[in-house]
Scaffold this active site. Sequence first.
Site, short mmCIF file in Angstrom:
data_model
loop_
_atom_site.label_atom_id
_atom_site.label_comp_id
_atom_site.label_asym_id
_atom_site.label_seq_id
_atom_site.Cartn_x
_atom_site.Cartn_y
_atom_site.Cartn_z
N GLN A 145 1.43 -13.26 -1.37
CA GLN A 145 0.08 -13.34 -1.97
C GLN A 145 -0.04 -12.24 -3.03
O GLN A 145 -1.04 -12.18 -3.74
CB GLN A 145 -0.99 -13.13 -0.90
CG GLN A 145 -0.95 -14.16 0.21
CD GLN A 145 -1.87 -13.79 1.35
OE1 GLN A 145 -3.07 -14.15 1.36
NE2 GLN A 145 -1.34 -13.09 2.33
N THR A 159 0.85 -1.22 0.00
CA THR A 159 0.00 0.00 0.00
C THR A 159 0.87 1.25 0.00
O THR A 159 0.53 2.26 -0.61
CB THR A 159 -0.93 0.04 1.23
OG1 THR A 159 -0.13 -0.12 2.42
CG2 THR A 159 -1.98 -1.05 1.16
N CYS A 206 -6.26 -15.21 -27.47
CA CYS A 206 -4.93 -15.78 -27.72
C CYS A 206 -4.60 -15.74 -29.22
O CYS A 206 -5.41 -16.18 -30.05
CB CYS A 206 -4.91 -17.24 -27.24
SG CYS A 206 -3.35 -18.08 -27.59
N ASP A 211 2.37 -8.16 -7.65
CA ASP A 211 2.93 -6.91 -8.19
C ASP A 211 4.43 -6.99 -8.50
O ASP A 211 5.00 -6.05 -9.05
CB ASP A 211 2.66 -5.75 -7.20
CG ASP A 211 3.18 -6.04 -5.77
OD1 ASP A 211 2.52 -5.61 -4.80
OD2 ASP A 211 4.22 -6.72 -5.63
N HIS A 258 -0.22 -16.55 -5.45
CA HIS A 258 -1.42 -16.08 -6.15
C HIS A 258 -1.09 -15.62 -7.55
O HIS A 258 -1.83 -14.85 -8.16
CB HIS A 258 -2.11 -14.95 -5.36
CG HIS A 258 -2.76 -15.45 -4.11
ND1 HIS A 258 -3.27 -14.63 -3.15
CD2 HIS A 258 -2.98 -16.71 -3.66
CE1 HIS A 258 -3.78 -15.35 -2.15
NE2 HIS A 258 -3.61 -16.61 -2.44
N1 APR Z 1 1.62 -1.70 6.78
C1 APR Z 1 1.16 -2.83 7.39
N2 APR Z 1 -0.07 -3.37 7.17
C2 APR Z 1 -0.86 -2.72 6.27
C3 APR Z 1 -0.46 -1.55 5.60
C4 APR Z 1 0.84 -1.04 5.89
N3 APR Z 1 1.31 0.08 5.30
N4 APR Z 1 -1.48 -1.15 4.78
C5 APR Z 1 -2.47 -2.06 4.96
N5 APR Z 1 -2.10 -2.99 5.85
C6 APR Z 1 -2.84 -4.17 6.32
C7 APR Z 1 -4.33 -3.96 6.42
O1 APR Z 1 -4.67 -3.50 7.70
C8 APR Z 1 -4.88 -5.36 6.16
O2 APR Z 1 -5.09 -6.08 7.36
O3 APR Z 1 -2.65 -5.16 5.34
C9 APR Z 1 -3.77 -6.06 5.36
C10 APR Z 1 -4.16 -6.35 3.93
O4 APR Z 1 -5.17 -7.32 4.00
P1 APR Z 1 -6.04 -7.62 2.68
O5 APR Z 1 -6.47 -6.33 2.07
O6 APR Z 1 -7.05 -8.63 3.08
O7 APR Z 1 -4.97 -8.23 1.66
P2 APR Z 1 -4.39 -9.69 1.69
O8 APR Z 1 -4.38 -10.25 3.07
O9 APR Z 1 -3.10 -9.68 0.95
O10 APR Z 1 -5.49 -10.50 0.80
C11 APR Z 1 -5.22 -11.85 0.53
O11 APR Z 1 -7.17 -11.89 -0.89
O12 APR Z 1 -8.49 -10.91 -2.50
C12 APR Z 1 -7.51 -11.86 -2.28
O13 APR Z 1 -5.99 -12.62 -3.86
C13 APR Z 1 -6.26 -11.53 -3.04
O14 APR Z 1 -3.97 -11.96 -2.40
C14 APR Z 1 -5.20 -11.40 -1.97
C15 APR Z 1 -5.78 -12.18 -0.82
#
Ligand code: APR
Length: 260
Positions: A107, A32, A160, A110, A127
């Site tokens: 996961q 993020t 394709c 990028d 993923h």
């Molecule tokens: N530093 C630390 N933690 C952070 C930061 C940051 N700068 N910014 C956001 N977060 C935390 C959020 O609080 C959240 O708990 O990172 C977490 C991201 O969680 P998700 O949005 O659920 O992402 P993720 O866990 O990677 O999702 C898993 O879900 O939709 C599918 O395939 C997709 O790989 C993804 C999987």
Amino acid sequence: MIMDVGDKTDVVASLILRAERVVALTGAGISTESGIPDFRSPGGIWSRYDPDEFSFQRFLASETTRRKYWEFSRDFYPVVANAKPNAAHLALAELYRLGKLHCVITQNVDGLHQKAGIPEDKVIEIHGTLLFVVCLDCGKRYPRDEIQRRVTRGEIPPRCGACGGILKPATISFGQPMPAREMRLAEEAAASCDLFMVVGTSLVVYPAAALPLLAKRSGARLVIINLTPTAHDNYADVVIHGKASDALQKIITLVKAKMR
Ligand code: APR
């Protein structure tokens, strides 16, 4: 005893130094700060799109869904392609260079761990990746930039060139089988490490979310660094609620100081 973040980063640095094999599991939260939105924070991707709409079954079944998916992907890809590794990615890459990180299971799709300097074969992308596109019919793989040019020119959904089949970014959607090789490598890494560090994931999506528990069951210490509480905080030896860049920069500084 309630430790403050300062004490916790010191404890984590000591755990890293004592560990024989450290493995990290990362999620969208580590990216993020590179400008890529995560999924479940307020304003995250799933607050703007319906995940069910983008399931693998729906993608296969409907040309309309494929068009919607590719319109989203066309607009999202430049955010990823132009993103730079942030201090959290760079700290993990430095840990790797110091010989204190065996591999990263991610996961994320990028490619930022590789851009930060961790070798391809030490980043396990469970993923998949947004940097390639695959034909679901003949398996041909394309560099994403080639297909991005075509969809930007209006070829949506793209087909394709070899067999006319359905093209999809080489990511794993809900309902799509997990990549067998990557999952095997990830499970082997989790089961054979003695320190498992989770960074920037809510730990709600399986099988990724089972990896910290596998590590713990195999005798590893568990560290979770996340902005908000995760589903598995209660299994962790150390939990740091904060920004990944802040925590990891503090930790890598302490590790280097202790290595002197
Ligand atoms: N530093 C630390 N933690 C952070 C930061 C940051 N700068 N910014 C956001 N977060 C935390 C959020 O609080 C959240 O708990 O990172 C977490 C991201 O969680 P998700 O949005 O659920 O992402 P993720 O866990 O990677 O999702 C898993 O879900 O939709 C599918 O395939 C997709 O790989 C993804 C999987």
